[in-house]
Structures are given as structure tokens and as C-alpha cells.
Design an enzyme around this catalytic site. Structure first.
Site, PDB file in Angstrom:
ATOM      1  N   TYR A 129      -5.422  23.977  -2.581  1.00  0.00           N
ATOM      2  CA  TYR A 129      -4.535  22.279  -2.813  1.00  0.00           C
ATOM      3  C   TYR A 129      -5.753  21.872  -3.182  1.00  0.00           C
ATOM      4  O   TYR A 129      -5.328  20.404  -3.818  1.00  0.00           O
ATOM      5  CB  TYR A 129      -4.452  21.703  -1.169  1.00  0.00           C
ATOM      6  CG  TYR A 129      -3.775  20.366  -0.902  1.00  0.00           C
ATOM      7  CD1 TYR A 129      -3.133  20.076  -1.637  1.00  0.00           C
ATOM      8  CD2 TYR A 129      -5.015  19.833  -0.350  1.00  0.00           C
ATOM      9  CE1 TYR A 129      -2.565  17.902  -1.560  1.00  0.00           C
ATOM     10  CE2 TYR A 129      -4.011  17.713   0.120  1.00  0.00           C
ATOM     11  CZ  TYR A 129      -3.632  17.600  -1.004  1.00  0.00           C
ATOM     12  OH  TYR A 129      -3.345  16.489  -0.638  1.00  0.00           O
ATOM     13  N   ARG A 186      -4.335  16.615 -10.347  1.00  0.00           N
ATOM     14  CA  ARG A 186      -3.834  15.631 -10.411  1.00  0.00           C
ATOM     15  C   ARG A 186      -4.869  14.753 -10.526  1.00  0.00           C
ATOM     16  O   ARG A 186      -4.399  13.085 -11.233  1.00  0.00           O
ATOM     17  CB  ARG A 186      -2.791  15.367  -9.349  1.00  0.00           C
ATOM     18  CG  ARG A 186      -2.118  14.128  -8.918  1.00  0.00           C
ATOM     19  CD  ARG A 186      -1.667  14.437  -7.749  1.00  0.00           C
ATOM     20  NE  ARG A 186      -2.326  14.596  -6.439  1.00  0.00           N
ATOM     21  CZ  ARG A 186      -1.709  14.988  -5.051  1.00  0.00           C
ATOM     22  NH1 ARG A 186      -0.502  14.499  -4.955  1.00  0.00           N
ATOM     23  NH2 ARG A 186      -2.512  14.715  -3.890  1.00  0.00           N
ATOM     24  N   TYR A 195     -10.458   9.564   0.545  1.00  0.00           N
ATOM     25  CA  TYR A 195     -11.011  10.256   1.479  1.00  0.00           C
ATOM     26  C   TYR A 195     -12.373  10.134   1.056  1.00  0.00           C
ATOM     27  O   TYR A 195     -12.637  10.455  -0.073  1.00  0.00           O
ATOM     28  CB  TYR A 195     -10.122  11.045   1.613  1.00  0.00           C
ATOM     29  CG  TYR A 195      -8.645  11.595   2.362  1.00  0.00           C
ATOM     30  CD1 TYR A 195      -8.071  10.438   3.627  1.00  0.00           C
ATOM     31  CD2 TYR A 195      -7.925  12.560   2.537  1.00  0.00           C
ATOM     32  CE1 TYR A 195      -7.498  10.588   3.846  1.00  0.00           C
ATOM     33  CE2 TYR A 195      -6.382  12.583   3.339  1.00  0.00           C
ATOM     34  CZ  TYR A 195      -6.398  11.255   4.249  1.00  0.00           C
ATOM     35  OH  TYR A 195      -5.345  11.722   4.547  1.00  0.00           O
ATOM     36  N   ARG A 227       0.735   6.016   1.329  1.00  0.00           N
ATOM     37  CA  ARG A 227       1.841   6.542   2.294  1.00  0.00           C
ATOM     38  C   ARG A 227       2.692   6.783   2.611  1.00  0.00           C
ATOM     39  O   ARG A 227       3.987   7.472   3.170  1.00  0.00           O
ATOM     40  CB  ARG A 227       1.298   6.037   3.548  1.00  0.00           C
ATOM     41  CG  ARG A 227      -0.349   6.044   3.985  1.00  0.00           C
ATOM     42  CD  ARG A 227      -0.645   7.373   4.558  1.00  0.00           C
ATOM     43  NE  ARG A 227      -2.158   7.973   4.496  1.00  0.00           N
ATOM     44  CZ  ARG A 227      -3.018   8.836   4.207  1.00  0.00           C
ATOM     45  NH1 ARG A 227      -1.843  10.123   4.186  1.00  0.00           N
ATOM     46  NH2 ARG A 227      -4.218   9.549   4.423  1.00  0.00           N
ATOM     47  N   GLU A 242       4.437  18.426   9.153  1.00  0.00           N
ATOM     48  CA  GLU A 242       4.189  16.985   8.495  1.00  0.00           C
ATOM     49  C   GLU A 242       5.920  16.532   7.826  1.00  0.00           C
ATOM     50  O   GLU A 242       6.916  17.682   8.165  1.00  0.00           O
ATOM     51  CB  GLU A 242       3.876  17.900   7.018  1.00  0.00           C
ATOM     52  CG  GLU A 242       3.721  16.146   6.279  1.00  0.00           C
ATOM     53  CD  GLU A 242       2.746  17.300   4.528  1.00  0.00           C
ATOM     54  OE1 GLU A 242       2.043  17.238   4.972  1.00  0.00           O
ATOM     55  OE2 GLU A 242       3.428  16.589   4.192  1.00  0.00           O
TER      56      GLU A 242
HETATM   57  C1  3HB Z   1      -0.113  15.052  -1.545  1.00  0.00           C
HETATM   58  O1  3HB Z   1      -1.370  15.446  -1.492  1.00  0.00           O
HETATM   59  O2  3HB Z   1       0.817  14.062  -2.064  1.00  0.00           O
HETATM   60  C2  3HB Z   1       0.570  15.131  -0.398  1.00  0.00           C
HETATM   61  C3  3HB Z   1      -0.166  16.054   0.438  1.00  0.00           C
HETATM   62  C4  3HB Z   1       0.555  15.936   1.985  1.00  0.00           C
HETATM   63  C5  3HB Z   1       1.471  14.681   2.429  1.00  0.00           C
HETATM   64  C6  3HB Z   1       1.167  13.643   0.824  1.00  0.00           C
HETATM   65  C7  3HB Z   1       0.887  14.288   0.237  1.00  0.00           C
HETATM   66  O3  3HB Z   1      -0.151  16.855   3.173  1.00  0.00           O
END
Ligand code: 3HB
Length: 330
Positions: A145, A152, A205, A218, A324
Site C-alpha cells: 500500500y 500515486r 498523515y 475524505r 472500511e
Molecule cells: C487511498 O489510498 O486512496 C485510500 C485508502 C483507504 C481509504 C480511502 C482511500 O483505505
């Protein structure tokens, strides 16, 4: 102008609901199924057909279809596929499995941004990212991730407009291989990106969550025509307050906190005139199979009967998150 339908996958031979909504033309059918990731055109070439590996063996999965008001122009630009209506574009890309993702993710995102800019779709609306082995380490020992987020973020940082207007997004695990994503962007509709007072913006963050912050807001609102009520696209939302995960290990409290976070966004957007029960479409992502039924029942009761609901058993961007949830309010 653009809307989606979400249905269980029941038909053989077509990914589209039959009949489709009156006066609407499909831009893309995204099948969340058991099977390899794929991206192409439907046989008639009139819309994109994408498969995202999200279901487990034996689960039927579901199909999300994105519709617009005129026949879209579909095509390929380098490695990305697109469906463009007069006002809205949908672009999609797949990055095959690799041991480090950031360079390829950056390159695909840059291609998408260049395409959108060249064709006048200068307002990002919503992005979905589907990430294999999202919590595993890549070849450099970096969580996949975080590796994805790096690529990105580099693409966003390089873009003069999009770096200042990150949209609502989802970044979620899959049951297959590779990373795929699709996004929506518009030309003239009013778009606003919203933060949640209960949460630190993800793009701020602290460094302990990875070398580059996640690039998303968000939620995003879109007002198709002046005077109309906005559509609210709520990002993947979890049990995070500030930037900390809260209630690690407790599915009930994580669900409740997630719902409170979504309620805050809805209340803020509509000035209290709408609430969780006005949600149209919900997708919930659940880390453990044994929590799936609990989350399904939680969503059915929290969001009310009119919301379509899909629940997937996949990993989530932080190892301590159990659930989520994302939503659309029309
Ligand atoms: C993201 O990195 O785009 C993302 C990740 C999440 C929730 C929303 C967006 O866990």
C-alpha cells in the site's frame, strides 16, 4: 449526468443490467468477481468492461455500472482505457503484478492525468484503487500500500492542477494479482473536496504511515447543474480518529466509528438535511470472513433499505483495520 447501479452478478454473457435505466448509456461495467483482473471493451465496444478480483471462490460477486446521458466515446490512449461523455470521463488502467509498484503506478497515473487535461476534464471526482497483497512487503520491504501511495503521490505532485485538488478515493485489497484503478473526472460541473473534522486529512498523515501520504480527500461533492443538490461521494472510510486507528480488534466499535465518520461528512455536506439513511450505494470491505455477516447486517440497519449494498472479504490499507465502508449519497 453520471450515476451508478450496483447489482449482484447473476447473468451469464452480459455484465449489464437488462434493461438498463431509461435514457442512460453505459460507460463502464465493473465486475467485482472471483477471477483475474482484466480491462477491455464490451463486445459492442460501447463501454469499458473491467473485472476486479474481489470475490472469493463460490461468491457470485456484483457488477457496478457507470452510466451517462449520451453515448460515450470509448478508446485507448497508451496503457489506459477511457469512456468519455460530454461532461464526464471515466478512465481505467491495470498495472500487472510486479515486485515494486511505485514507478509503474506513477506512470499510469501520469498518463491518466495527461489524457484528462488534454480533453478538458480538469476536475477529478472519484478514484478507486484495487491493490493486491495490500499489507504484504514488496521486494524492498515496503508495504505494498505504501509503495502504491508513493507512486500515486509522485504523479499528483508533478501535476499543477491535480496536486491541489485530490478527490475522494478508495484504496483497498483484492483477491487477485496486480493493481488496477478507475476514476471519474468532469469538465464544468462544480466539484468540491471535503475533509472530516474528526480525521486528519490523509495527505497530511505523519511520516510513520509511509514515505508518501495517501493522496485523497475524505469526500467529494459534485453539483451537476447550479441549484441542484450535490451528489456526495464518500471515500473508503474506517475507524480512524485524527490519524490513529481506534478500536483495534473490535469489529462492532470499528463499524460504529466508521458510520459516525460517514455521518459527519453527510451532515456537513447537506447542513443536517440528510443522514446515513439517505445513502444510495454502499460498499463495505471486511478483513475477516467471520465478520462479513455482522458487517452486512450493520450496514443494512445503519444505511436503511433503499441503499444498494455490496460486501467484500478483502484486506484493508492498515493491518489493524477490520472494516472500511464507502458510500454515495444522491
Ligand atoms: C487511498 O489510498 O486512496 C485510500 C485508502 C483507504 C481509504 C480511502 C482511500 O483505505
Amino acid at each position: 449526468m453520471i450515476f451508478s447501479t450496483l447489482e449482484p452478478f447473476t447473468r451469464e454473457g452480459t455484465d449489464l443490467p437488462v434493461p438498463g435505466p431509461a435514457g442512460a448509456f453505459p460507460m463502464a461495467a465493473v465486475a467485482f468477481r472471483n477471477g483475474p483482473a482484466s480491462l477491455g471493451f464490451a463486445p459492442a465496444g460501447d463501454h469499458l468492461a473491467m473485472t476486479v478480483p474481489m470475490a472469493r471462490p463460490g461468491e457470485p460477486g456484483c457488477v457496478e455500472t457507470w452510466w451517462c446521458e449520451e453515448p460515450p466515446e470509448t478508446g485507448r490512449a497508451g496503457d489506459i482505457l477511457y469512456a468519455c461523455g460530454d461532461e464526464v470521463a471515466l478512465c481505467a488502467a491495470v498495472v500487472e503484478h510486479r515486485s515494486v509498484y511505485a514507478p509503474a503506478v506513477e506512470q499510469r497515473y501520469r498518463e491518466v492525468f495527461a489524457f484528462l487535461e488534454a480533453h478538458g476534464y480538469r476536475r477529478l471526482l472519484r478514484v478507486w484503487n484495487f491493490i493486491e497483497t495490500i499489507n504484504a512487503a514488496n521486494a524492498d520491504g515496503l508495504e505494498v500500500y505504501r509503495d502504491f501511495c508513493k507512486g500515486r503521490a509522485d504523479a499528483f505532485a508533478a501535476h499543477p492542477v491535480f496536486s491541489r485538488s485530490m478527490p475522494a478515493a478508495t484504496g483497498i485489497g483484492t483477491t487477485g494479482s496486480g493493481i488496477s484503478f478507475f476514476l471519474l473526472a468532469v469538465k464544468d460541473a462544480e466539484v468540491r473536496h471535503i475533509e472530516n473534522r474528526r480525521q486528519t486529512p490523509a495527505y497530511r498523515y505523519p511520516a510513520r504511515y509511509g514515505p508518501r501520504s495517501p493522496s485523497f480527500a475524505r469526500a467529494t461533492t459534485m453539483t451537476a447543474r447550479p441549484g441542484e443538490a450535490p451528489t456526495l461521494f464518500v471515500s473508503g472510510t474506517a475507524s480512524i480518529l485524527g490519524h490513529e486507528t481506534v478500536f483495534a480488534g473490535d469489529i462492532e466499535k470499528q463499524c460504529a466509528t466508521t458510520a459516525d465518520n460517514i455521518a459527519e461528512l453527510i451532515g456537513n455536506c447537506y447542513g443536517g438535511a440528510k443522514s446515513l439513511t439517505d445513502v444510495d450505494a454502499v460498499k463495505a470491505y471486511v478483513r475477516h470472513a467471520h465478520h462479513v455477516e455482522y458487517v452486512r447486517e450493520f450496514c443494512a440497519s445503519a444505511f436503511g433499505p433503499r441503499a444498494s449494498l455490496a460486501v467484500f472479504n478483502v484486506d484493508i490499507c492498515r493491518g489493524d483495520l477490520l472494516v472500511e465502508i464507502e458510500a454515495i449519497v444522491g
